[in-house]
Every structure is written in C-alpha cells, then in structure tokens.
Design an enzyme around this catalytic site. Structure first.
Site, PDB file in Angstrom:
ATOM      1  N   ASP A 296     -95.403   8.080  49.236  1.00  0.00           N
ATOM      2  CA  ASP A 296     -96.804   8.432  50.282  1.00  0.00           C
ATOM      3  C   ASP A 296     -97.748   9.082  49.261  1.00  0.00           C
ATOM      4  O   ASP A 296     -97.321   9.446  48.071  1.00  0.00           O
ATOM      5  CB  ASP A 296     -96.369   8.961  51.236  1.00  0.00           C
ATOM      6  CG  ASP A 296     -97.423   8.907  52.337  1.00  0.00           C
ATOM      7  OD1 ASP A 296     -97.201   8.953  53.565  1.00  0.00           O
ATOM      8  OD2 ASP A 296     -98.503   8.452  52.135  1.00  0.00           O
TER       9      ASP A 296
HETATM   10  C1  GLC Z   1    -101.276   8.547  53.910  1.00  0.00           C
HETATM   11  C2  GLC Z   1    -100.268   8.261  55.128  1.00  0.00           C
HETATM   12  C3  GLC Z   1     -99.480   6.650  54.715  1.00  0.00           C
HETATM   13  C4  GLC Z   1    -100.847   5.775  54.352  1.00  0.00           C
HETATM   14  C5  GLC Z   1    -100.977   6.395  52.959  1.00  0.00           C
HETATM   15  C6  GLC Z   1    -102.153   5.489  52.246  1.00  0.00           C
HETATM   16  O1  GLC Z   1    -101.147   9.785  53.827  1.00  0.00           O
HETATM   17  O2  GLC Z   1     -99.293   9.092  55.317  1.00  0.00           O
HETATM   18  O3  GLC Z   1     -99.084   6.389  56.170  1.00  0.00           O
HETATM   19  O4  GLC Z   1    -100.263   4.838  54.217  1.00  0.00           O
HETATM   20  O5  GLC Z   1    -101.509   7.760  52.887  1.00  0.00           O
HETATM   21  O6  GLC Z   1    -103.287   5.491  52.847  1.00  0.00           O
END
Ligand code: GLC
Length: 750
Positions: A296
């Site tokens: 993430d």
């Molecule tokens: C965010 C979220 C994740 C998302 C990623 C990209 O922090 O936790 O669900 O897909 O970043 O945007």
C-alpha cells in the site's frame, strides 16, 4: 428441428456434440497452455537482458496526479520512466495522457518495457455505482459482478489496466470508515462477493482490452483495527485470522486475482508489508498465488514508525525478504534495493522472481503485443457514462436500498400526496451521492435527490425543499423554515446522513450517530405530525436509535452513486419495491461495538439472570441485525423441513421452508440459511451464514425454497487448527434475517 429416426442416430448426435465440445475445450486449453509457455519464454529472455537497475525499476510504482483539469506527472517521476526506473504508474487517466506516458516508456527506454497503469476503481470509474458495502446489501452476485465489469470497461477505456480492488477486508467495527469499501461482517458472503468482483474486473480473458487486473486488498485483517481507528494495531488469534479474515483473500486467489496489496497494519506485532509468514508462507506457499504483491501507499517506509526498521534501507530489506514485489510510491526499492543486492543481503533470485511476476502480468494483459491497446480515444468516448452503464448503476442502486422501518405504511408514498416536503442537508447534494473513492465520477453528472424527486412526481404534486441544517455543526437557523415547510405539506422526506468524506480511508468516527444536529432536525420536523420518511446517505452503519423514534420510515440508501437520486425516487414512489438486506449489523448503542451476528455463546449467555454476559445500561441486541431488511410486502416463513435428521460425513442434507407473500406487492426476498454447531473441539458461533437465495414471490403466492447443506460446509479450524467438520449436533435456521428464523436440528455422524 432434427427428428431422430432411430435411437442410434440420437446417440450418435449426442456423442458428436460431446466430441465437438470436448475438442473445442481441448483446443482452448492447449491455446492457454501455449500462451502461458510463450509468455514465460518471452519473460525469461527479457529478464536475461535486464540490468539490476532496470529490474528494480519494474518493482517501482509512482503516482501521477490526475486533476480533472488535466494531468500532471511529477517531472522527477517522468525522468524515472525515461530511465527505466519506474515500471508502473497510478492515478494517470485518459487514453491520450496514458498514451503519452506509455510512449515515453516505449520510445525512450533501452528495453521498451511497457508501463502498467493502476487506479482505485472501487465502485465504478466514471459511472459511479453504490459503494461496495451498499452493493453487498443487494445479495445479488450477478449484479455485483456486472458492476465490476462495467467499471473495468470504463476504466480500461481510459487507459487503466489495473484496479486496486476488490477490497475484501471483513469488518465488524462501524467506527472504521473503510467498512464502506467492503462487503460487511460475514466471511461466507464476503468470499462470494470477492469472487464476483474479481471475475467482473478480470473477465474471462485478460488479453481483451476491456479487462483489467484485480488487486485483492488489504492483505490482511486491516478491518480488525483496534477501536475502529484506521491504520491501528491488529491483534487477532491465528484461528480468527484463518477463520474470519483470510478466506475472502483465498477466494480472490481461487478466482484468479493477479495481484495483491499489503495492508498498512501490523498483525500481532508484524506489519503485513514485512510479514513473510503472510506473504510467502501463506499466500505463495499454502495458496500457490502466482501473481505479484504490491505494497500500500508508502507502507514500506512506514515500517520505521511501526518500529521494526531503523531506516529505509532496513525497511526495504525486511519487505523484500517478506516477499513484496512492488513498492507503491515509497521509492525505497529504487533507493536501496541495488545496494542490498550488492551487499548480498537480498538475493538476485528474489529480484528476478519479483520482476518475472510483474512482467508476466503485463504480458497477460497483452501490453507487450500492443502497449497502446488500452489507449483508444474512440472507445473512451463511447463507453464512459453510456446509457447501458447508467442503467446498470440505477439497477444496482435500487438493489442496494435497505428498508429498515416502515410504520403506518408511510412508504410507498400515496398517489393522494399532493405536497411533499423534502428536507435535510443531503437533499440537494450531488458530490455526496458519489461517496468515497469515486474515481473520475463527476458531481456535475449526478442528479440530486430533491431534483430526482421533482422529476419523478406527476404534474400537480408540489415539492417544497428546505435544507434545515448542515451535515455537521450546530446552526439551527434553518429549523424554522424546515418545520414550516413540513407543516404545509402532506408528507415529509428527510435526507440525512454523512458527507462523502466521513467514510472511506482515514475517516474513523468515535461517534456513529447521525452527525451534527440532524436528529434534532428530525424531531423538530416530526412535530408537524405528517408521515415522515428518513432516507439515509452514509458509508457505514449508524446508531439510529434516536432517529427511529421520530420518523415513520427509514430507507438506507448508502452513498448510492451517479443514479442514486432516481433509485431513491423510484423506491419512495413505489415503482420499485426494496429488497436489500444489511450485511453489517446496526448497533442500538455505540457501546455495543464490536457487535456482529455470529458471536460466540460464552459460558454465561445473556439472560435475565444478573450474572450473564450483558450490559446494565444499554440494550444487548442490535437495533437492526445482519441480514435484516423489510419490503413493501410481507413474507411469512413456515414448514422448515429436513430430508434427514442425520448427515453422514461426506454427505449432505436438504433443508426447505415455505415462504408466503402475504402482502399487497410482488416482492423479492433474500432467504437465508444459517447453521449452529452446538459443540466442537473449540467454541463455535451462535450462527453462521451457509447459504442464501434471492427469490421473487408474487403477492398472494408462496414458494418452497430449498438448500443443500454438505458436511464440508460445516468445516472449521479445530483445536489442532486442522480444517474439517466434526461430528455432533447442529441446528439449522432459515429466515429473512439472522434473528427471525425457523429452526430444526440435525446430527452430523462420524
Ligand atoms: C491508499 C489505500 C489503498 C489505495 C492506495 C492507492 O492509501 O489504502 O486502498 O488503493 O492508497 O490509492
């Protein structure tokens, strides 16, 4: 019509059909095997040519920043694409802009490896569907798959070939804002919905330009964050992890999901992004996941504040050794992985495995055959917000509606109603109907609820609008006009709830009642003594104990998406009979949280006896239980019966019940099947969902609904953590929710 002259010619015909089918299947199978083999050969040949820097570039994902006014890619990242140090980009949108970035990678890098483009396509891309929690309340797996399919068609038409979805985190704490992105509290239903969403995104053939990679997230147990506080500590037992939180992820592997995303949280002291047991031993070892694992957003860097890495170099090493393949936005792999390999702390083998998986995914998308295959401006113009997609979104928005209360037959509104007051802080909102994670959905393309109601009413019916108050805050100046408006009308529709930023990521709430002074507004308006309906726009279960005292009906509409206004109007005026069922429990009191239907019985189950498991100062039952939802008609359940009171190990029994529609409307009912294992080698929940069927029953008619229950459906992780059913006594339940059920007993024989 072929008439068979003799039995032998009939047999021959059937044999010929079977042969053709088998031949076609074998052709398809051998084609897929040869495609796999040719991709593997191409990837090995490319890998052999790559420098270490180029390999690490494939393991690096950066964000572009797509603003609706136009794209911007950080010049630094653009340079990294040029030098092959960035192999993937997210948040870049539009066929034309993605063509530009792809062209940079293809024309200016040494090996011309195509980029992959990701985005959070969570519940629609430009045509926005209800939030995933809302969709789950439809209990309609085909509709859920279709919603993901439409999202993939639209996203791929804008150049996206990878979505960071489905989010499959089981969640039982509505204080956590991200419950809005999932499928609720139940693992069985969560697994089925996870599969449907993966299939919708990836379709049957990833080489098709309207299919995109799915990404199962957030691996794992992110929904168990303590106190519902986002990013907070998770500390669950191994049994709870395997029984509750992991199965939807396994379902994604079984459905062929090509990517996984690690979660921000730790599990019992080990952050997922550095959790070798989770990423390598379970995901790759036990489940044989062949795709790639992305972190993430900067979650590698976050190993430092987690307190298990002294610096980014150590964080990079820990996540590499755990099995992470791609670093989202953290630039840790880019800055430190080469040195870690040169020092021998991270093996080239690990790097090659990671890059192999990433290149394979790009090849499966057909990006090496044609890097620009997703950059089709014509398709972009044709597909976004097309009537077919808008209709899909409307149907899903209707199916997501859950009727929680309907007294004095307040709903549907009668034709005799000539003046309708539409009151509340969300009545004229458009942006809020899109909800969180609304990709490139535009508020300007949404019809507000009050406008949708205006469009829905026949000539001669007047709509009077008053805002009443804000979503948040304590300004009561609008009350007077709201009450006056209610007084001069025949019925009142209150549009209450949260604004779209109040759920989703980084949106935990310690108090999940209606925000601000909305309850007071409802109480003030109710003094007009008119039929009063509350329509809720929200991204999580709310505590509605106070609200339900001052209104005659409550329709839970969630964040219903682009077509939400029309769906609500269709329902309120009776052209659609709601059939949604809650997939998350609505507590009666904040202090009950966490509360979910499948809790354990304990050694002192709640009763009138003082010394039992209950509260002194709050109800012990939820306000609205899992699986609950009303209809404009009435369903009555009778005659539960089993074809046998004994099930053999490896065998099955059939359970059936009669459901009669005793009301005045045709209606759909989600008939639910639950089981209770009375005694096992470990304690077992008081109920577990094991099946459901959504059936249409015409008014005055009844249907017998049957379920087959197999012994393997009763499997669980026993005292030694082996997954198997155990002989003994069971109860089986059939009902329209997890509380009001018919029951019967059976035994599973050794
Ligand atoms: C965010 C979220 C994740 C998302 C990623 C990209 O922090 O936790 O669900 O897909 O970043 O945007």
């Amino acid at each position: 019509m072929i008439l068979f002259k003799s039995r032998s010619s009939k047999v021959f015909f059937i044999a010929a059909i079977a042969f053709c089918f088998a031949f076609q299947s074998s052709i398809a199978f051998s084609k897929s095997v040869s495609r796999k083999a040719s991709i593997a050969a191409m990837v090995e040949e490319l890998l052999a040519k790559m420098t270490l820097d180029e390999k690490i570039g494939q393991m690096t994902l950066f964000t572009s920043h797509w603003a609706n006014t136009g794209p911007t890619m950080d010049p630094k990242n653009l340079e990294q694409i040029r030098t092959g140090k960035c192999g993937a980009v997210f948040n870049a949108i539009s066929a034309e802009y993605i063509r530009q970035l792809q062209n940079t990678a293809i024309s200016e890098t040494r090996l011309k490896i195509p980029l992959i483009f990701g985005h959070d396509v969570i519940h629609g891309h430009r045509t926005i569907f209800p939030i995933p929690l809302a969709e789950s309340c439809s209990w309609d797996l085909n509709a859920i798959e279709q919603a993901a399919r439409v999202a993939a068609i639209e996203a791929s038409a804008q150049g996206i070939n990878w979505t960071f979805a489905p989010m499959v985190d089981i969640a039982r704490d509505p204080r956590w804002g991200r419950v809005s992105e999932g499928a609720g509290e139940d693992t069985y239903l969560g697994c089925l919905i996870a599969k449907a969403r993966v299939k919708g995104f990836q379709g049957e053939d990833l080489t098709k330009p309207d299919t995109i990679l799915a990404c199962a997230k957030h691996f794992a147990a992110y929904g168990a964050a303590q106190a519902g506080r986002d990013y907070h500590t998770v500390d669950v037992s191994e049994r709870t992890l395997f029984e509750t939180y992991l199965p939807p992820f396994k379902a994604c592997v079984d459905a062929g999901a090509r990517t996984f995303m690690t979660s921000f949280n730790e599990i019992a002291g080990v952050p997922s992004t550095a959790n070798r047991d989770l990423l390598t031993n379970i995901l790759r070892g036990l489940w044989n996941f062949q795709g790639f694992i992305v972190t993430d957003y900067t979650s590698i860097n976050e190993l430092i504040p987690h307190g298990i890495a002294a610096d980014e170099r150590e964080a990079g090493k820990l996540s590499a050794l755990a099995g992470v393949d791609m670093d989202m936005q953290g630039a840790v792999f880019m800055n430190h992985l080469a040195e870690l390999v040169n020092s021998g702390e991270v093996s080239v083998k690990y790097i090659d495995n990671a890059v192999r998986r990433i290149l394979t995914a790009k090849a499966e998308l057909g990006l090496f055959d044609d890097p620009f295959r997703y950059c089709d401006v014509k398709r972009e113009k044709e597909k976004l917000m097309c009537p077919r997609h808008l209709n899909s979104a409307l149907e899903m928005a209707k199916k997501s509606l859950v009727l929680l209360k309907n007294e004095k037959n307040a709903l549907p509104l009668k034709k005799s109603v000539k003046k309708i007051a539409v009151i509340g802080p969300l009545a004229d909102s458009t942006a809020d109907l899109l909800g969180n994670w609304h990709a490139v959905g535009l508020a300007s393309e949404v019809v507000s609820i009050v406008d949708a109601i205006r469009k829905a009413v026949p000539v001669g019916v007047d709509i009077h609008y008053a805002k009443g108050c804000d979503v948040n805050g304590n300004n009561r100046e609008g009350f007077r006009k709201a009450v006056e408006t209610a007084r001069k009308c025949d019925a009142v529709i209150l549009i209450l709830g949260e604004n779209e930023t109040m759920s989703g990521e980084a949106a935990s709430r310690a108090d999940i009642d209606l925000p601000g002074i909305q309850n007071e507004l409802a109480e003030a308006v109710s003094k007009a003594k008119k039929p009063t309906i509350a329509v809720l726009i929200n991204g999580r279960p709310l505590v509605l104990t106070r609200l339900q005292k001052s209104v005659d009906a409550i329709l839970e509409a969630w964040f219903p998406g682009t077509m939400g206004g029309k769906a609500i109007a269709d329902c309120v005026f009776g052209s659609y009979n709601p059939a949604g069922k809650l997939t998350m429990t609505f507590p009666a009191h904040l202090g009950q949280i966490p509360i979910h239907y499948n809790m354990k019985n304990t050694g002192r189950p709640m009763s009138d006896n003082k010394y039992t498991s209950k509260y002194l100062d709050a109800p012990n039952e939820p306000l609205y239980p899992f699986g609950y939802g009303l209809s404009y008609t009435k369903f009555s359940y009778s005659n539960i019966s089993l074809d046998s009171a004994e099930m053999k190990m490896g065998g099955s029994i059939n359970i059936s019940a009669d459901i009669a529609n005793t009301g005045n409307y045709d209606g759909e009912e989600v008939v639910q099947l639950y089981v209770r294992d009375i005694s096992g080698s470990v304690t077992r929940p008081v109920k577990e969902l094991k099946g459901f069927k959504k059936v249409l029953i015409e008014k005055g008619k009844s249907k017998k609904v049957s379920f087959e229950l197999k012994s393997e459906d009763l499997a669980f992780y026993g005292i030694d953590m082996s997954f198997a059913p155990e002989p003994g006594k069971f109860q089986v339940f059939v009902g329209g929710n997890s509380r009001d059920t018919l029951s019967a007993d059976f035994a599973l024989l050794p």
